[in-house]
Design a protein around this motif. Structure first.
Motif, PDB file in Angstrom:
ATOM      1  N   PHE A 197       0.822  -1.210   0.000  1.00  0.00           N
ATOM      2  CA  PHE A 197       0.000   0.000   0.000  1.00  0.00           C
ATOM      3  C   PHE A 197       0.858   1.263   0.000  1.00  0.00           C
ATOM      4  O   PHE A 197       0.467   2.277  -0.584  1.00  0.00           O
ATOM      5  CB  PHE A 197      -0.945  -0.024   1.203  1.00  0.00           C
ATOM      6  N   GLY A 198       2.033   1.198   0.633  1.00  0.00           N
ATOM      7  CA  GLY A 198       2.928   2.343   0.592  1.00  0.00           C
ATOM      8  C   GLY A 198       3.438   2.624  -0.807  1.00  0.00           C
ATOM      9  O   GLY A 198       3.552   3.787  -1.221  1.00  0.00           O
ATOM     10  N   TRP A 213       0.727   4.270  -2.837  1.00  0.00           N
ATOM     11  CA  TRP A 213       0.594   5.683  -2.460  1.00  0.00           C
ATOM     12  C   TRP A 213       1.716   6.511  -3.078  1.00  0.00           C
ATOM     13  O   TRP A 213       1.458   7.590  -3.636  1.00  0.00           O
ATOM     14  CB  TRP A 213       0.618   5.813  -0.940  1.00  0.00           C
ATOM     15  N   ARG A 224       1.152   7.004  -6.804  1.00  0.00           N
ATOM     16  CA  ARG A 224       0.169   8.052  -7.099  1.00  0.00           C
ATOM     17  C   ARG A 224       0.787   9.430  -6.928  1.00  0.00           C
ATOM     18  O   ARG A 224       0.536  10.339  -7.736  1.00  0.00           O
ATOM     19  CB  ARG A 224      -1.048   7.899  -6.181  1.00  0.00           C
ATOM     20  N   ARG A 225       1.587   9.597  -5.880  1.00  0.00           N
ATOM     21  CA  ARG A 225       2.235  10.894  -5.646  1.00  0.00           C
ATOM     22  C   ARG A 225       3.196  11.248  -6.778  1.00  0.00           C
ATOM     23  O   ARG A 225       3.382  12.417  -7.109  1.00  0.00           O
ATOM     24  CB  ARG A 225       2.993  10.875  -4.317  1.00  0.00           C
TER      25      ARG A 225
END
Length: 282
Positions: free
Chosen positions: A83-84, A87, A90-91
């Motif tokens: 999940f990191g 994230w 996406r960033r």
């Protein structure tokens, strides 16, 4: 953390003494990769077959012997890295398909995980993901032993199963591989949760791996058969490392752009950091 709980675990065929063979196969693949056709489909089959046979090197009691703390650390490491990485991707404004493949490969088991969660619409991102996981997995495979990493940390951090076998110290090869395989087992819920490909939710090669673990747990497999499968597993992983090496082409990696390379670096730092901290906490 010690490896005493796995003292009775027989070392996998591709233990530390064969680490140089695996690294040499990888480097040879890098050197000749540009002269060969795409070996990705063959490599995926070799990896899947190797993982299935690897199930015979692990039994349910050996996983239990790792202790709840190490198993919890594996769950935390896989979840946080998966999940990191999504994230961070996406960033960095990278395509979601690429982010899912990188997150799966870096958190679980490299190219095998990428193959398990990929779909037809991800075809353009598969080669990039495999190249990234091979590159950064190789760097991790080389760096962690230099840092005198524990077998548990190596098992929680290194990307590919074959890379764990190459990185693990002789005395701790069994522990490192058992920890790594606890991460591999988490491919089933991740693949089911992603649900991005047609066909079975759980990859068939993972079903085969779990079936082999159950079979080994019955203690019905003769010692001679285990020796043969150890040798076969070594050959499969060495061939797969060569195939993975052919996917690492410097020009191709540069063409992915700095953001994809940065995601690979950040995801590697994440899995290593979470693996280390989770072991410290448990």
């Amino acid at each position: 953390m010690t490896s005493s709980s796995t003292a009775g675990y027989r070392r996998p065929s591709c233990g530390h003494r064969l680490g140089h063979v695996l690294i040499a196969a990888l480097l040879l693949g890098v050197l000749v990769g540009g002269r060969l056709p795409d070996l990705a489909p063959v490599t995926r089959r070799l990896l899947r077959a190797g993982v299935v046979l690897l199930g015979l090197q692990l039994s349910i009691p050996q996983l239990v012997d790792l202790g709840p703390g190490v198993l919890l650390a594996a769950v935390v490491t896989v979840g946080a890295t998966f999940f990191g990485t999504l994230w961070m991707g996406r960033r960095l404004r990278l395509p979601r398909g690429l982010c899912v493949l990188v997150a799966s490969g870096f958190s679980i088991c490299g190219a095998s995980a990428i193959a398990a969660v990929s779909s037809e619409r991800d075809e353009e991102h598969v080669a990039t993901s495999v190249a990234l996981v091979t590159l950064f997995g190789t760097l991790t495979m080389i760096t962690l032993p230099l840092l005198d990493a524990s077998p548990e940390w190596i098992g929680l951090s290194v990307h590919e199963v074959a890379q764990v076998a190459a990185a693990a110290p002789t005395a701790g090869a069994a522990t490192a591989m058992a920890v790594k395989l606890s991460r591999v087992a988490l491919l089933a819920p991740i693949a089911a949760g992603v649900n991005r490909r047609r066909g079975p939710l759980v990859p068939l090669f993972l079903v085969g791996f779990l079936a082999m673990v159950v079979l080994r747990s019955t203690e019905l497999v003769p010692a001679g058969a285990l020796d043969v499968t150890r040798t076969a597993t070594t050959v499969l992983f060495a061939a797969a490392m060569f195939g993975l090496g052919t996917a690492v082409r410097p020009r191709g990696l540069l063409a992915t752009g700095p953001r994809a390379l940065l995601l690979g670096l950040l995801s590697t730092l994440l899995v290593c950091s979470v693996g280390y901290l989770s072991l410290r906490l448990v």
